[in-house]
Design an enzyme around this catalytic site. Structure first.
Site, PDB file in Angstrom:
ATOM      1  N   GLU A   1      49.364 -87.615 -63.262  1.00  0.00           N
ATOM      2  CA  GLU A   1      48.280 -88.600 -63.388  1.00  0.00           C
ATOM      3  C   GLU A   1      47.170 -88.133 -64.340  1.00  0.00           C
ATOM      4  OE1 GLU A   1      48.790 -91.523 -62.054  1.00  0.00           O
ATOM      5  OE2 GLU A   1      50.632 -90.778 -61.125  1.00  0.00           O
TER       6      GLU A   1
ATOM      7  N   LYS B   1      49.855 -88.467 -69.393  1.00  0.00           N
ATOM      8  CA  LYS B   1      50.953 -87.945 -70.219  1.00  0.00           C
ATOM      9  C   LYS B   1      51.729 -89.072 -70.911  1.00  0.00           C
ATOM     10  CE  LYS B   1      54.496 -85.844 -68.186  1.00  0.00           C
ATOM     11  NZ  LYS B   1      53.827 -86.107 -66.897  1.00  0.00           N
ATOM     12  N   THR B   2      52.004 -90.145 -70.186  1.00  0.00           N
ATOM     13  CA  THR B   2      52.767 -91.246 -70.775  1.00  0.00           C
ATOM     14  C   THR B   2      51.976 -91.950 -71.871  1.00  0.00           C
ATOM     15  OG1 THR B   2      54.029 -91.590 -68.736  1.00  0.00           O
ATOM     16  CG2 THR B   2      53.927 -93.436 -70.281  1.00  0.00           C
TER      17      THR B   2
ATOM     18  N   LYS C   1      63.086 -90.019 -71.306  1.00  0.00           N
ATOM     19  CA  LYS C   1      62.536 -89.583 -70.021  1.00  0.00           C
ATOM     20  C   LYS C   1      63.727 -89.086 -69.204  1.00  0.00           C
ATOM     21  CE  LYS C   1      59.231 -89.451 -66.772  1.00  0.00           C
ATOM     22  NZ  LYS C   1      57.907 -88.816 -66.927  1.00  0.00           N
TER      23      LYS C   1
ATOM     24  N   THR D   1      60.971 -91.036 -61.584  1.00  0.00           N
ATOM     25  CA  THR D   1      60.861 -91.129 -60.130  1.00  0.00           C
ATOM     26  C   THR D   1      59.722 -92.066 -59.756  1.00  0.00           C
ATOM     27  OG1 THR D   1      59.316 -89.266 -59.908  1.00  0.00           O
ATOM     28  CG2 THR D   1      61.676 -88.748 -59.894  1.00  0.00           C
TER      29      THR D   1
ATOM     30  N   GLY E   1      55.685 -84.456 -64.656  1.00  0.00           N
ATOM     31  CA  GLY E   1      54.659 -83.523 -64.200  1.00  0.00           C
ATOM     32  C   GLY E   1      54.505 -82.360 -65.160  1.00  0.00           C
TER      33      GLY E   1
ATOM     34  N   PRO F   1      41.189 -91.672 -74.646  1.00  0.00           N
ATOM     35  CA  PRO F   1      40.198 -92.255 -73.737  1.00  0.00           C
ATOM     36  C   PRO F   1      40.855 -92.904 -72.516  1.00  0.00           C
ATOM     37  CG  PRO F   1      39.753 -92.891 -76.004  1.00  0.00           C
ATOM     38  CD  PRO F   1      41.112 -92.254 -75.992  1.00  0.00           C
TER      39      PRO F   1
ATOM     40  N   GLY G   1      41.780 -95.575 -69.837  1.00  0.00           N
ATOM     41  CA  GLY G   1      41.869 -97.031 -69.844  1.00  0.00           C
ATOM     42  C   GLY G   1      42.582 -97.650 -71.020  1.00  0.00           C
TER      43      GLY G   1
END
Length: 258
Positions: free
Chosen positions: A37, A40-41, A62, A66, A143, A236, A238
């Site tokens: 979280e 990374k994506t 990927k 999961t 992760g 940034p 968002g």
């Protein structure tokens, strides 16, 4: 959702954008993180957009997804939705070999679901096949660097080692949390990469706050010495809600590469 998207995305200071430089990428770029979280994506999507803008053919893999049910948009779907424009979509390939539903490390989630994951050797063959048909292959891990991706304990670091063993050029982009405590996590990841002779191309700070505090601003100054690699940019918080055209237009202002 489009009516809720701002017409322009948040940008960083213009000095950072003006200091952008061409980054010579290896055939395979492994994108890993200091945790979960942390953006990374979205960082993978921004990097993909920049490489596509060079006119390159790009594949995004990927190895194991999961935490999503069948039919849900996975990480590669998010990358495609943000990074591909009508002009570049034909040069982008995305691949998700396997998906398991629980939001856990891939080996744990697969074991609980009774699913056999592809091995690191399987992933290495897939990456090499993609590399034969694309200029750049970007592999987004799950992760952190040493999260287990198969039932034998293989990790993204092991994938990088396996690829280098057969002569494939590999480099790593580390996506990090910008907040207090990140320097230790970056140093640990950098040390693990160095121990395996895996080149760290640089660090990207994900979820960069609109109003950074003392810890965030000083981290920017300290990261190059801690990581032994450059700070490649700040994404940034968002920006994952932006429309593709806005996202791809703004991406060069978030990353110091072109």
């Amino acid at each position: 959702m489009s009516e809720q998207v701002p017409p322009t995305g948040p940008t960083l200071d213009t000095d950072a954008a003006d200091d952008r430089r061409e980054l010579a990428l290896p055939s395979v770029v492994l994108v890993t993180g200091t945790g979960t979280e942390i953006g990374k994506t979205i960082a993978t999507a921004a990097l993909t957009a920049l490489v596509l803008a060079r006119g390159s053919r790009v594949a995004v893999l990927k190895p194991a997804q999961t935490g999503l049910a069948p039919g849900d948009a996975g990480d590669v779907d998010v990358v495609r939705s943000l990074a591909a424009t009508p002009e570049t979509a034909a040069r982008l390939t995305t691949l998700e070999p396997i998906r398991v539903p629980e939001p856990l490390a891939p080996d744990v989630a697969a074991r609980r679901a009774g699913v056999e994951l592809p091995t690191i050797a399987d992933h290495a063959r897939t990456v090499r096949s993609l590399a034969a048909e694309h200029d750049t292959v970007i592999v987004e891990g799950a992760g952190g660097l040493l999260v287990r991706l198969d039932g034998r304990g293989g990790t993204l670091a092991d994938l990088g080692t396996a690829l280098r063993y057969v002569g494939t050029s590999v480099g790593v982009v580390l996506v990090a949390d910008p907040h207090l405590g990140t320097l230790n996590s970056i140093a640990l990841s950098a040390e693990a990469l160095a121990a395996r002779s895996l080149p760290l191309l640089g660090v990207v700070l994900g979820t960069w706050p609109e109003d950074p505090g003392l810890a965030e601003t000083t981290n920017v100054e300290e990261i190059p010495s801690v990581a032994g690699a450059p700070l490649l940019g700040r994404i940034p918080t968002g920006v994952g809600t932006l429309e593709p055209q806005t996202f791809t237009t703004q991406a060069p202002t978030w990353l110091t590469i072109r």
